[in-house]
Scaffold this active site. Structure first.
Site, PDB file in Angstrom:
ATOM      1  N   THR A 168       0.829  -1.209   0.000  1.00 55.71           N
ATOM      2  CA  THR A 168       0.000   0.000   0.000  1.00 55.71           C
ATOM      3  C   THR A 168       0.860   1.254   0.000  1.00 55.71           C
ATOM      4  O   THR A 168       0.562   2.236  -0.690  1.00 55.71           O
ATOM      5  CB  THR A 168      -0.963   0.008   1.205  1.00 55.71           C
ATOM      6  OG1 THR A 168      -1.801  -1.143   1.120  1.00 55.71           O
ATOM      7  CG2 THR A 168      -1.818   1.265   1.240  1.00 55.71           C
ATOM      8  N   CYS A 169       1.946   1.220   0.751  1.00 55.48           N
ATOM      9  CA  CYS A 169       2.832   2.383   0.848  1.00 55.48           C
ATOM     10  C   CYS A 169       3.420   2.738  -0.510  1.00 55.48           C
ATOM     11  O   CYS A 169       3.522   3.916  -0.866  1.00 55.48           O
ATOM     12  CB  CYS A 169       3.956   2.113   1.854  1.00 55.48           C
ATOM     13  SG  CYS A 169       3.358   1.648   3.499  1.00 55.48           S
ATOM     14  N   SER A 170       3.813   1.732  -1.272  1.00 56.79           N
ATOM     15  CA  SER A 170       4.454   1.953  -2.572  1.00 56.79           C
ATOM     16  C   SER A 170       3.463   2.203  -3.697  1.00 56.79           C
ATOM     17  O   SER A 170       3.749   2.955  -4.622  1.00 56.79           O
ATOM     18  CB  SER A 170       5.325   0.756  -2.943  1.00 56.79           C
ATOM     19  OG  SER A 170       6.440   0.693  -2.096  1.00 56.79           O
TER      20      SER A 170
END
Length: 161
Positions: free
Chosen positions: A48-50
């Site tokens: 999700t972060c990337s």
């Protein structure tokens, strides 16, 4: 107890990924006398972060600056080398400043950690965003576990006057 709107950011030293390698930066220098959009992710290069979190801030950095933000900062419990590599892979250079909270001390001082030991991640920073004005929290958005919404760039952009 976690930090709340109106609180001052704790005085401490973090590590900034620079072209010349890791460099210490104090929270006073980073947040004092200016407006900063800060967001925290559980880990660099995580799904999700990337795919959504960092790219949203890269895409919206100019719009945030247009609304008075001096700097957009990403913090994660990773080392400065990982943060630099992640920033480079996401084309964040010149848009989002990548800050390492390698030992999680900053996240702990904010009271915004979670235990990811069950996944081999150890103690990590929660997913959150905030607007900091002259070293004080003006807006704070903390995600419930597993969620992604209120810490997004789009949500934070909507909170800027």
């Amino acid at each position: 107890m976690s930090i709340k709107v109106g609180d001052s950011i704790p005085a401490m030293t973090l590590v900034k990924a620079t072209a010349d390698g890791p460099a210490p930066v104090t929270t006073g220098d980073l947040f004092g006398g200016r407006t900063v959009a800060l967001f925290s992710v559980p880990g660099a290069f995580t799904p999700t972060c990337s795919a959504r979190h960092l790219p949203g801030y890269v895409d919206n950095a100019a719009a945030m600056q247009g609304k008075g933000v001096d700097e957009v900062v990403c913090v994660s419990v990773n080392d400065a080398f990982v943060m630099a590599a992640w920033g480079k892979s996401a084309s964040a250079d010149g848009k989002v400043t990548m800050i390492a909270d390698g030992n999680g001390d900053f996240s702990k001082a904010l009271g915004l950690t979670f235990d990811g030991s069950a996944y081999g991640m150890g103690v990590r920073g929660q997913r959150f965003s905030m607007i900091i004005k002259d070293g004080k929290v003006a807006e704070l958005n903390v995600e419930p576990p597993g969620a992604f919404g209120v810490s997004s760039a789009e949500h934070l952009l909507g909170q800027l006057a």
